[in-house]
Every structure is written in structure tokens, then in C-alpha cells.
Design a protein around this motif. Structure first.
Motif, PDB file in Angstrom:
ATOM      1  N   ILE A 268       0.842  -1.192   0.000  1.00  0.00           N
ATOM      2  CA  ILE A 268       0.000   0.000   0.000  1.00  0.00           C
ATOM      3  C   ILE A 268       0.878   1.243   0.000  1.00  0.00           C
ATOM      4  N   CYS A 269       0.303   2.362  -0.360  1.00  0.00           N
ATOM      5  CA  CYS A 269       1.035   3.617  -0.421  1.00  0.00           C
ATOM      6  C   CYS A 269       1.637   3.947   0.950  1.00  0.00           C
ATOM      7  N   TRP A 270       2.930   4.236   0.967  1.00  0.00           N
ATOM      8  CA  TRP A 270       3.633   4.487   2.234  1.00  0.00           C
ATOM      9  C   TRP A 270       3.070   5.699   2.945  1.00  0.00           C
ATOM     10  N   GLU A 271       2.699   6.750   2.223  1.00  0.00           N
ATOM     11  CA  GLU A 271       2.185   7.972   2.845  1.00  0.00           C
ATOM     12  C   GLU A 271       0.870   7.707   3.581  1.00  0.00           C
ATOM     13  N   PHE A 272       0.007   6.908   3.006  1.00  0.00           N
ATOM     14  CA  PHE A 272      -1.257   6.595   3.672  1.00  0.00           C
ATOM     15  C   PHE A 272      -1.013   5.765   4.924  1.00  0.00           C
ATOM     16  N   LYS A 273      -0.135   4.780   4.825  1.00  0.00           N
ATOM     17  CA  LYS A 273       0.134   3.920   5.975  1.00  0.00           C
ATOM     18  C   LYS A 273       0.759   4.712   7.119  1.00  0.00           C
ATOM     19  N   THR A 274       1.670   5.604   6.805  1.00  0.00           N
ATOM     20  CA  THR A 274       2.312   6.410   7.841  1.00  0.00           C
ATOM     21  C   THR A 274       1.316   7.361   8.495  1.00  0.00           C
ATOM     22  N   TRP A 275       0.498   8.000   7.685  1.00  0.00           N
ATOM     23  CA  TRP A 275      -0.500   8.926   8.247  1.00  0.00           C
ATOM     24  C   TRP A 275      -1.475   8.194   9.171  1.00  0.00           C
ATOM     25  N   ALA A 276      -1.911   6.989   8.786  1.00  0.00           N
ATOM     26  CA  ALA A 276      -2.825   6.219   9.624  1.00  0.00           C
ATOM     27  C   ALA A 276      -2.167   5.819  10.939  1.00  0.00           C
ATOM     28  N   ASN A 277      -0.881   5.409  10.889  1.00  0.00           N
ATOM     29  CA  ASN A 277      -0.186   5.024  12.130  1.00  0.00           C
ATOM     30  C   ASN A 277      -0.032   6.193  13.076  1.00  0.00           C
ATOM     31  N   ILE A 278       0.283   7.360  12.530  1.00  0.00           N
ATOM     32  CA  ILE A 278       0.462   8.546  13.375  1.00  0.00           C
ATOM     33  C   ILE A 278      -0.855   8.953  14.020  1.00  0.00           C
ATOM     34  N   ARG A 279      -1.940   8.913  13.261  1.00  0.00           N
ATOM     35  CA  ARG A 279      -3.251   9.286  13.810  1.00  0.00           C
ATOM     36  C   ARG A 279      -3.690   8.321  14.910  1.00  0.00           C
ATOM     37  N   ASN A 280      -3.478   7.050  14.695  1.00  0.00           N
ATOM     38  CA  ASN A 280      -3.892   6.070  15.694  1.00  0.00           C
ATOM     39  C   ASN A 280      -3.054   6.159  16.956  1.00  0.00           C
ATOM     40  N   LYS A 281      -1.736   6.467  16.820  1.00  0.00           N
ATOM     41  CA  LYS A 281      -0.892   6.610  18.005  1.00  0.00           C
ATOM     42  C   LYS A 281      -1.256   7.844  18.812  1.00  0.00           C
ATOM     43  N   CYS A 282      -1.698   8.885  18.137  1.00  0.00           N
ATOM     44  CA  CYS A 282      -2.076  10.114  18.843  1.00  0.00           C
ATOM     45  C   CYS A 282      -3.309   9.906  19.702  1.00  0.00           C
ATOM     46  N   GLU A 283      -4.174   9.002  19.311  1.00  0.00           N
ATOM     47  CA  GLU A 283      -5.414   8.759  20.042  1.00  0.00           C
ATOM     48  C   GLU A 283      -5.244   7.736  21.159  1.00  0.00           C
ATOM     49  N   GLN A 284      -4.118   7.025  21.174  1.00  0.00           N
ATOM     50  CA  GLN A 284      -3.909   6.022  22.228  1.00  0.00           C
ATOM     51  C   GLN A 284      -3.473   6.670  23.533  1.00  0.00           C
TER      52      GLN A 284
END
Length: 404
Positions: free
Chosen positions: A388-404
Motif C-alpha cells: 500500500i502507499c507508504w504515505e497513507f500507511k504512515t498517516w494512519a499510524n500517526i493518527r492512531n498513536k495520537c489517540e492512544q
């Protein structure tokens, strides 16, 4: 003259013939006897309010999260509550008959349809007999089961009626099918049913005019309160249903649209002229909360306009198996939905870094979960995930970590 005097008899009357003694003191003629005053009034049996019973039974019905145990466990417990007394039966019956027709339960659906047919009046029965449908003698049901329906799977209803007509008649008749379908929908309307969930499967019904009774004027008050709409398939030749639903149902909060691709190729979608019609349905809603698009091949500009019209109310968006080639505007519209809470991209193709830029720059104050699920390539052994596109995967990981 000799006179004789007879003595009076001194015999005492038996106890059974003695007058009863009244122990009550009757100071006034209108005063009640003491024996009546001592009787305690009967206290009524405690009963739960109907609204409380309703909430309890809803909790019982929703207690099964496992899909395998849901059907048996839910209905078994509710049936046990049904046998307690009449008050409980009146509270349980709307839940049991809120979704009577289910997929892949043809025998149970057939029994449900026979109950609905037993509720028809004499005129409707005579119309069906004229088409060749015979009814067995049945006792009139104790409840108005048709008014309790909240979740209607229209495709399942159509298939069940088709099965009924084939069993009751040796030869298939279109008039018979349309008559039975119209009478069932008329029964829902007469008994005051109000739908909350509507599922339609246009691709499984090839006969034209099947959806005409659903969008008739007499059925408007039944579907106007719909909260969730699921469309599974491609409307070919039945496009007027979208306009009718858009004009009638303005308060839909959850819309799911699944387009069926060609069986020869998993990524060969239907024509864009057909799939762009539901855009008007999305735009006409007052407050759309969630939107699910599955295999959408239509015009990105029109769908972007529909999403932007609901940008203040949208909370959940799911995009599944969509080819995003030349659809950069779709993500610019998603970036405008500042109140998003969840975003899911599942098995999507041609995601590029350019598409991820609007999401990186957007401010999502309430976004708590992002899922980017890669697609599976059926040509590879085992169906391995495609990168999958690296930019999408990185953005999703950052958003999910911010909410944890």
C-alpha cells in the motif's frame, strides 16, 4: 263443676331455631357491620411500567455479540419472556417481529409470510384467490404482527413471495406475484408500520416493476422514517427508485451502497451513468452520519459534491474496493469533513502520495481511528497483500498513536 288447669309446656326450643344474636353495635341505621369494616382491601400486584419492560427486553435482545449465537440465543430468551403473562407478551412481541425476514432462512421466512397472509381482509383474499392462490383455514392472529416490522429486507421478501407462488400454483404467473407483493405492502401500510432499516437488492431481481409498490404514494408514510438504507446491487432500468427515496426519506443517517462488479473480472464495474444516480440521494439528506461505498466506479466530481454537502454531519466513512485512479478530488472532499471520527480504506487500488497530502494537512479534532487495509491479489499464491502507499500507511499510524 270440676275444672282442670293445664300447665304450660316448659320445653326449650332447639339451638338451631334460636334467633341469631347480632353482636354489631348499630348506633345508626346506616352504619356498616363490624365484620365488613375489619376486611382489608386487596392490594394490587406490583407491575413494571411498559417502557421499563421494553428497555429490559431490548437489553436481552442485544446481549449476544457473537453472530453464531445471536439468532438462537436472542429468540430463545425472548420466547421464554413471551410466556410469562399478557403484559410481557405485549412488550416482547414488537421485538420478535421487528425483523421477521432474514437472508438464508427460507423456511422460517415462508412461515412468516403465511402469518402475514392470514392478516389479509376478505377483499384481499378474494383478489388472491382470483389469481389462483388458495388459503388454508387459519385462526385470526391475536396481534397485529405487520405493524411491528422495523427492518425490511426487500430482496428476501420478493424471493419468499416467489417461492410461495411457485408452491401454491403449478404455473408461474406475474400477475399472481405482483398481487401478493402489493397486498403484503398494503398490509404494512394499513397496520401503521414504520420502517427504520431498508435493504434492497436490485441486481437479484431482474423483473421490471418489482420496486414500484415500494415507492408508491400509499407506502410513503411507511418508509419516510427510515434511519438506515442499504443498497446492494446496480439499478438498471429501475433508476426512478433513487429519486423517490430521495424525495421521501430526508432523515437517513446511515447509507451503504454496494455495487456489484462483473463476474468475469473482479474489477470490471458497472457503467458510470448508472452508479452516479445515488449521488442525489446522499445530497438530499438532512444529517447523514455514516457513508459506506463499496466498489464505486462513478464520477468522482459528483460524489465529492455529495460528500461536501454532508461534511458537517459525517462521522464515519468506509471506502472499500474502490479504484482511485484519477480520483484525487475524493480525498480533498474527505479533508473537509472536520468532524470525522473513523475512516476506513479497505482493499482500494491506485492510492498515491498526492492523494494523501490533503489528509496530512487537514485538522481532524475528533478522528480516533483510521484503518488502511491493503488489497489482496487473487493472482498471487495465497492471496498475499499488495503493498500500500507508504504515505497513507504512515498517516494512519500517526493518527492512531495520537489517540492512544
Amino acid at each position: 263443676m270440676l275444672m282442670t288447669i293445664q300447665k304450660k309446656s316448659s320445653k326449650v326450643a332447639p339451638p338451631s331455631k334460636l334467633p341469631l344474636r347480632n353482636n354489631s353495635r348499630s348506633s345508626s341505621p346506616g352504619q356498616r357491620p363490624r365484620s365488613i369494616l375489619k376486611q382489608k382491601p386487596k392490594t394490587p400486584k406490583p407491575q413494571l411500567v411498559f417502557d421499563i419492560l421494553d428497555q429490559i427486553f431490548i437489553f436481552v435482545a442485544d446481549a449476544y455479540d457473537d453472530a453464531d449465537k445471536f439468532e438462537y440465543g436472542r429468540y430463545q430468551d425472548l420466547f421464554n419472556c413471551l410466556l410469562v403473562n399478557r403484559a410481557w407478551a405485549q412488550a416482547v412481541m414488537p421485538l420478535l417481529w421487528s425483523q421477521p425476514l432474514r437472508k438464508y432462512h427460507l423456511q422460517k421466512n415462508y412461515k412468516v409470510l403465511k402469518v402475514y397472509l392470514s392478516l389479509l381482509d376478505i377483499t384481499q383474499r378474494s383478489n388472491l384467490k382470483a389469481t389462483g392462490i388458495e388459503f388454508p383455514k387459519t385462526v385470526k392472529p391475536a396481534f397485529e404482527y405487520a405493524r411491528y416490522i422495523k427492518h425490511l429486507n426487500y430482496g428476501t421478501l420478493v424471493e419468499c413471495i416467489r417461492e410461495l407462488c411457485e408452491k401454491r400454483k403449478s404455473k408461474w404467473s406475474t400477475d399472481c406475484f405482483i398481487t401478493v407483493l402489493g397486498n403484503i405492502l398494503e398490509l404494512f401500510s394499513k397496520q401503521g408500520a414504520q420502517l427504520k432499516v431498508l435493504e434492497i437488492y436490485p441486481s437479484t431481481v431482474k423483473q421490471r416493476g418489482i420496486y414500484a409498490p415500494l415507492i408508491g404514494k400509499d407506502f410513503f408514510h411507511v418508509i419516510e422514517s427510515i434511519n438506515r438504507l442499504e443498497i446492494n446491487g446496480n439499478f438498471i432500468g429501475e433508476n426512478e427508485i433513487y429519486d423517490s427515496l430521495a424525495e421521501t426519506c430526508r432523515n437517513i443517517e446511515h447509507i451503504t451502497i454496494r455495487y456489484f462488479s462483473s463476474p468475469s473480472c473482479s474489477w470490471q464495474p458497472p457503467s458510470a451513468s448508472v452508479v452516479d444516480i445515488p449521488v442525489f440521494l446522499v445530497q438530499m439528506q438532512n444529517k447523514l452520519v455514516s457513508l459506506t461505498l463499496h466498489n464505486y466506479p462513478g464520477n468522482a466530481d459528483r460524489m465529492c459534491a455529495a460528500i461536501l454537502s454532508q461534511k458537517n454531519s459525517l462521522r464515519h466513512i468506509i471506502l472499500k474496493e474502490i479504484d482511485f485512479e484519477k480520483k484525487v478530488l475524493m480525498f480533498k472532499a474527505l479533508a473537509e469533513c472536520e468532524n470525522l471520527e473513523t475512516l476506513t480504506l479497505c482493499s482500494c487500488k491506485n492510492l498515491t502520495a498526492e492523494m494523501a497530502v490533503p489528509l496530512w494537512r487537514a485538522v481532524f479534532a475528533n478522528l480516533r481511528e483510521v484503518k488502511v487495509i491493503p488489497e489482496r491479489d487473487s493472482c498471487m499464491p495465497g492471496g498475499e497483500n499488495v503493498k500500500i502507499c507508504w504515505e497513507f500507511k504512515t498517516w494512519a499510524n500517526i493518527r492512531n498513536k495520537c489517540e492512544q
